[in-house]
Design a protein around this motif. Structure first.
Motif, short mmCIF file in Angstrom:
data_model
loop_
_atom_site.label_atom_id
_atom_site.label_comp_id
_atom_site.label_asym_id
_atom_site.label_seq_id
_atom_site.Cartn_x
_atom_site.Cartn_y
_atom_site.Cartn_z
N TYR A 28 1.08 -1.38 -0.13
CA TYR A 28 -0.06 0.07 0.05
C TYR A 28 0.79 1.33 0.15
O TYR A 28 0.25 2.43 0.28
N SER A 97 -3.45 -6.49 7.88
CA SER A 97 -3.92 -7.44 6.81
C SER A 97 -3.06 -7.82 5.87
O SER A 97 -2.25 -9.01 6.22
N TYR A 98 -2.86 -7.29 4.61
CA TYR A 98 -1.72 -7.97 3.83
C TYR A 98 -0.65 -7.96 4.38
O TYR A 98 0.35 -8.89 4.21
N PHE A 126 -5.43 -17.60 1.84
CA PHE A 126 -6.55 -16.61 0.95
C PHE A 126 -7.38 -17.58 0.05
O PHE A 126 -8.34 -16.98 -0.04
N PHE A 141 -13.37 -9.46 -2.16
CA PHE A 141 -11.99 -9.87 -3.04
C PHE A 141 -12.45 -9.11 -4.42
O PHE A 141 -10.99 -8.70 -4.90
N TRP A 144 -11.14 -5.26 -3.33
CA TRP A 144 -9.80 -5.28 -2.94
C TRP A 144 -9.15 -5.11 -4.24
O TRP A 144 -8.12 -4.36 -4.28
N PHE A 236 -11.39 -11.40 8.50
CA PHE A 236 -10.43 -12.20 8.68
C PHE A 236 -10.32 -13.05 10.01
O PHE A 236 -9.56 -13.71 10.46
N HIS A 263 -12.51 -4.53 9.81
CA HIS A 263 -11.39 -4.80 9.25
C HIS A 263 -10.72 -3.25 9.26
O HIS A 263 -9.44 -3.14 9.83
N LEU A 359 -16.15 -6.03 4.14
CA LEU A 359 -14.89 -4.89 4.05
C LEU A 359 -15.59 -3.85 3.08
O LEU A 359 -15.38 -3.66 1.94
C1 BEZ Z 1 -6.26 -6.09 3.12
O1 BEZ Z 1 -5.09 -5.94 3.01
O2 BEZ Z 1 -6.87 -4.83 3.70
C2 BEZ Z 1 -6.99 -7.04 2.28
C3 BEZ Z 1 -5.99 -7.83 1.48
C4 BEZ Z 1 -6.90 -8.84 0.81
C5 BEZ Z 1 -8.11 -8.82 0.90
C6 BEZ Z 1 -8.71 -7.94 1.37
C7 BEZ Z 1 -8.33 -7.19 2.18
#
Ligand code: BEZ
Length: 509
Positions: A28, A97-98, A126, A141, A144, A236, A263, A359
């Motif tokens: 990011y 997250s990621y 995943f 998904f 995102w 998650f 999230h 999300l």
């Molecule tokens: C995230 O980094 O927030 C994320 C990554 C993959 C799917 C959904 C969210």
């Protein structure tokens, strides 16, 4: 990296006494707010921080292919780190997250210098977050993927970027409602996110396709102390709970903190808790300063009015209590009611998502009276509770279910109806069924929740939850290309159909 690709990183050096080194690997970019919440705060506290952009993002070389390069690139980054003259000899990892996924990627084959980790809302698998219910988690998904495809368009300023986010939400809603799902997603993505269709084309989580997306092996190799932070409404949270259980079962030192957050709220509303607990974790387990990292291994926020509670493990001891489905839309503690109830799920007018672990801005705790009032939703409500009821863990719903169509999904929700008749979601479950009839058992989202005295427990049953989960079109066609629509009449026979809640110790604490 081993293939000659160069990744970019910012190095934040502490100006005070050095406590250690932290590695953060992100897709990011390194600008605000990442620069503040993952780097400056820790550098100000004495840590060298390497904030690295993963392959194909924010100026780093190569092509961004989600998840699949993180094991090799993580290991190569650590090899580079070892050679830096300021490296303190050991390091910790952190991120949300990621950025948590990149930590599990590193922990599959943990470098000896890695001493502590703080994984926040970070999945290790995943395939499970995409398909574990049997239906594709489409809003999250696809949304995102779209955000990743467009994140570097934002160079043209905050106004354009704000406008793009607004229209992106509308366009995402259109794409998740479109058919066939693959083409509707592609219309949203344009030439971006080339991976998207491949995710949709692999509904089987056991398919070798998902191997590079799955780092569950890390849960069997990790020896270092890991702090896990999540929110009850995080997409998650089920994975965080699985991580906790597997590490705790192996005797690894593991901390778990779960707040009342979605999230995206974790690094915003939860930032104070997250930062304090992360610093304590690293001070104890990386820098070797300070006392014990935390007062108790587990800290959970009990929703419904109680607030934070310290626990020795999760879940604490509980006793199951059941409520059976009865005629007249009632839930009751007596079993074996006679009769049944029906609803029709029409994929041309799919039951909508209202709140829950989505999300998107509409996720989280929401009023769901309007959902309960829909003709395609069955509702069973208990009598007002004579005393408060504290629940720790996963509710379960068992249904004697049949359908006139073998291609069906079941969505179940536990809600709380307050003394003024307003209903809010507490815990959800979803499952694509393997056939037309038989017993169905669904484990719902984990909760730490107090149902208030005077409130009523409500169970909702429906056949869909769009856009969180891709609709079941009812035809058995592959999800990526399905266009035909066939409704289903679901029948729930009362008999053994019931909701079970794990009831915890109600002593104040
Ligand atoms: C995230 O980094 O927030 C994320 C990554 C993959 C799917 C959904 C969210």
């Amino acid at each position: 990296m081993r293939d000659g690709v160069v990744l970019l990183a910012d190095h934040y050096a502490p100006s005070s006494t050095v406590r250690g080194t932290l590695l953060v690997r992100t897709p990011y970019g390194g600008r605000f707010p990442s620069s503040l919440i993952f780097a400056r705060v820790y550098a100000a506290h004495g840590y060298h921080v390497v904030l690295q952009s993963v392959r194909g993002t924010s100026g780093s070389g190569g092509v961004f292919e989600p998840m699949v390069n993180e094991v090799a690139d993580g290991a190569d980054t650590v090899a580079w780190l070892r050679d830096q003259r300021w490296f303190t000899g050991t390091f910790g990892t952190l991120g949300v997250s990621y950025l948590g996924f990149t930590q599990w990627a590193l922990l599959v084959d943990p470098p000896p210098e890695l001493t502590a980790a703080v994984v926040t809302v970070g999945p290790h698998d995943f395939s499970a977050s995409s398909w574990s219910t049997g239906s594709f988690t489409v809003n999250d998904f696809l949304g995102w993927s779209d955000a990743m495809a467009r994140q570097e368009d934002d160079g043209d300023g905050p106004v354009q970027s704000g406008l793009r986010q607004l229209t992106a939400r509308r366009r995402l809603a259109r794409a998740t409602a479109g058919l066939p799902l693959g083409a509707a997603g592609r219309a949203l993505l344009g030439s971006g996110a080339p991976w998207y269709e491949s995710w949709l084309e692999h509904p089987d989580t056991g398919d070798p396709f998902w191997r590079p997306y799955r780092f569950g092996a890390a849960l069997d190799t990790v020896q270092v102390p890991v702090l896990l932070v999540s929110g009850w409404q995080d997409l998650f949270v089920d994975q965080t709970m699985a991580q906790y259980r597997r590490l705790a079962d192996r005797g690894v030192e593991v901390g778990l903190t779960v707040g009342p957050w979605t999230h995206t709220e974790v690094p915003v509303r939860g930032l104070g808790v997250l930062t304090r607990e992360s610093l304590d974790w690293f001070d104890t387990h990386l820098a070797g300063v300070g006392g014990p990292a935390r007062r108790s291994p587990v800290r959970v926020f009990v929703t419904g009015g109680d607030g934070w509670r310290n626990l020795e493990h999760w879940p604490p001891a509980t006793t199951p209590r059941s409520w059976w489905l009865h005629p007249g839309e009632r839930l009751d503690v007596t079993d074996s009611a006679v009769g049944s109830a029906e609803f029709v799920y029409d994929p041309a007018d799919p039951t909508p998502t209202v709140g829950g672990r989505l999300l998107a801005p509409g996720g989280g705790y929401r009023r769901d009276d309007a959902l309960a009032a829909r003709a395609d939703v069955l509702v069973f409500t208990g009598a007002p509770l004579t005393e408060g009821l504290l629940v720790f863990g996963c509710p379960t719903v068992e249904l004697e279910h049949s359908s006139d169509n073998p291609h069906v999904d079941v969505f179940v929700r536990v809600s709380e109806v307050d003394t003024r008749g307003r209903s809010h979601n507490v815990s959800d479950g979803y499952r694509r069924l393997a056939g037309a009839s038989g017993p169905v058992r669904i484990e719902l989202d984990p909760i730490a929740h107090r149902f208030t005295a005077g409130a009523r427990i409500r169970l909702l049953i429906a056949g869909g939850c769009l856009p969180r989960f891709a609709r079941n079109t009812g035809t058995g066609e592959p999800p990526v290309s399905a266009v035909g629509l066939r409704p289903a009449t679901h029948t729930i026979t009362f008999g053994e159909s019931r909701l079970t809640l794990p009831i915890g110790d109600d002593r104040p604490g």
